[in-house]
Design a protein around this motif. Structure first.
Motif, short mmCIF file in Angstrom:
data_model
loop_
_atom_site.label_atom_id
_atom_site.label_comp_id
_atom_site.label_asym_id
_atom_site.label_seq_id
_atom_site.Cartn_x
_atom_site.Cartn_y
_atom_site.Cartn_z
N ASP A 19 0.85 -1.18 0.00
CA ASP A 19 0.00 0.00 0.00
C ASP A 19 0.88 1.23 0.00
OD1 ASP A 19 -2.10 1.71 0.10
OD2 ASP A 19 -2.73 1.23 2.14
N TRP A 32 -10.52 3.75 -15.25
CA TRP A 32 -10.70 2.92 -14.06
C TRP A 32 -9.88 1.64 -14.15
CZ3 TRP A 32 -12.07 5.46 -10.17
CH2 TRP A 32 -13.12 6.37 -10.16
N GLU A 33 -9.80 1.07 -15.35
CA GLU A 33 -9.02 -0.15 -15.50
C GLU A 33 -7.55 0.09 -15.17
OE1 GLU A 33 -8.68 -3.88 -18.61
OE2 GLU A 33 -9.11 -1.88 -19.42
N LEU A 54 -6.45 1.98 -12.99
CA LEU A 54 -6.31 2.20 -11.54
C LEU A 54 -6.74 1.00 -10.71
CD1 LEU A 54 -7.78 5.82 -11.42
CD2 LEU A 54 -5.37 5.20 -11.18
N ALA A 55 -7.26 -0.02 -11.35
CA ALA A 55 -7.89 -1.13 -10.63
C ALA A 55 -6.92 -1.88 -9.73
CB ALA A 55 -8.55 -2.09 -11.61
N ASN A 56 -5.66 -1.95 -10.11
CA ASN A 56 -4.66 -2.66 -9.30
C ASN A 56 -3.66 -1.69 -8.70
OD1 ASN A 56 -5.59 -5.39 -9.72
ND2 ASN A 56 -4.90 -5.15 -11.84
N SER A 57 -4.12 -0.49 -8.40
CA SER A 57 -3.25 0.56 -7.87
C SER A 57 -2.58 0.14 -6.58
CB SER A 57 -4.07 1.83 -7.63
OG SER A 57 -3.27 2.85 -7.06
N THR A 58 -1.34 0.55 -6.43
CA THR A 58 -0.65 0.32 -5.17
C THR A 58 -1.17 1.23 -4.07
OG1 THR A 58 1.09 1.82 -5.97
CG2 THR A 58 1.47 -0.56 -6.19
N GLU A 61 -3.98 1.33 -2.29
CA GLU A 61 -5.00 0.28 -2.22
C GLU A 61 -6.41 0.83 -2.12
OE1 GLU A 61 -3.98 -2.57 0.77
OE2 GLU A 61 -2.17 -3.21 -0.26
N GLY A 75 -7.45 1.74 -5.55
CA GLY A 75 -7.72 0.53 -6.32
C GLY A 75 -9.08 -0.06 -6.01
N ALA A 124 -11.66 2.04 -7.67
CA ALA A 124 -11.61 1.83 -9.12
C ALA A 124 -12.27 0.52 -9.53
CB ALA A 124 -10.15 1.87 -9.60
N ARG A 125 -12.05 -0.52 -8.76
CA ARG A 125 -12.64 -1.82 -9.12
C ARG A 125 -14.17 -1.77 -9.04
NH1 ARG A 125 -8.02 -3.36 -6.33
NH2 ARG A 125 -9.12 -3.74 -4.37
#
Length: 257
Positions: free
Chosen positions: A3, A111-112, A114-118, A120, A123, A126-127
């Motif tokens: 994170d 959004w895609e 950002l979906a696996n953003s560090t 958290e 993320g 975004a998901r």
């Protein structure tokens, strides 16, 4: 996934603020269509999408501070970072459809990324938003595809791309104080905004190719122009939109979102 501390990443807060402002303005403008949509299904669809976009705005502002109302409604106009496209009233339904398609195509890409953003918390927002945006895009693209198979639809809608498509590119401008490279290097964002813009443009190109149309995309390096909404310059439509947004607060300053 670690994170990351967003305070340590140049422009993470500025990026989220720009996205939140986009969502706030687009949601508010779509809310105008409640009870005045061209037919019942569109009335219900646009009302639902409006609520989703306002919910996304609230979630994003919540990442930036505890006083969501102050962030959403208490800033001076030059402190907002929304793209001009989101400020347009679009009281013509054709205009609303074209903006809806361009915006939600862009939203799906953003959004895609950002979906696996560090970061958290970002993320997670975004998901959730990505799942809803896919539904929004199915609505916009399905309706647009059907209408562009008719001569009337082409004659009425394709000229609107000439007006709105270049303006929509501002959605992928890098906000002031934001480092595209730092956001990608830190993992806050999977891909840079210029790469996201290229994917978005290709999706739009594919959607209108069957109608024999090719949008004219302006060349741009991603840096917001001085007159850009990302740089804090508001369009002539912002004052009326902002007055509508703060109407309840002006009546009851103790009201909360």
């Amino acid at each position: 996934m670690s994170d990351v501390d967003p305070e340590s990443v140049g422009g993470a807060h500025e990026l989220v603020l720009a996205l939140a402002d986009d969502e706030l303005c687009i949601g508010q403008n779509l809310a105008w269509w409640i009870a005045v949509g061209p037919f019942l299904e569109e009335d219900l669809a646009l009302t639902s999408i409006s609520q989703d976009e306002l919910g996304h705005a609230r979630a994003l502002y919540g990442l930036l501070g505890n006083d969501i109302d102050a962030l959403a409604y208490g800033r001076q106009p030059h402190e907002y970072r929304c793209a001009h496209l989101t400020e347009l009233p679009c009281r013509d339904w054709g205009e609303t459809l074209i903006r809806h398609f361009l915006y939600d195509t862009a939203e799906t890409v953003r959004w895609e990324a950002l979906a696996n953003s560090t970061w958290e918390a970002l993320g997670a927002v975004a998901r959730r938003a990505f799942a809803e945006e896919r539904s929004h895009l199915r609505h916009a693209s399905g309706l647009l595809s059907r209408l562009l198979r008719t001569d009337t639809g082409c004659s009425q809608l394709l000229p609107l791309f000439d007006q709105f498509a270049p303006m929509a590119c501002e959605l992928f401008d890098v906000p002031p104080g934001c480092s595209d490279e730092a956001l990608v290097a830190s993992g806050v964002m999977a891909r840079g905004l210029s790469d996201q813009r290229a994917e978005w443009q290709a999706t739009v190109d594919d959607a209108v190719a069957a109608a024999g149309y090719q949008p004219q995309w302006p060349a741009h390096d991603g840096t917001p122009a001085q007159a850009s909404g990302r740089a804090g310059q508001r369009s002539p439509h912002f004052a009326a939109l902002h007055a509508e947004m703060v109407e309840v607060l002006s009546i009851d300053p103790s009201a909360v979102w």
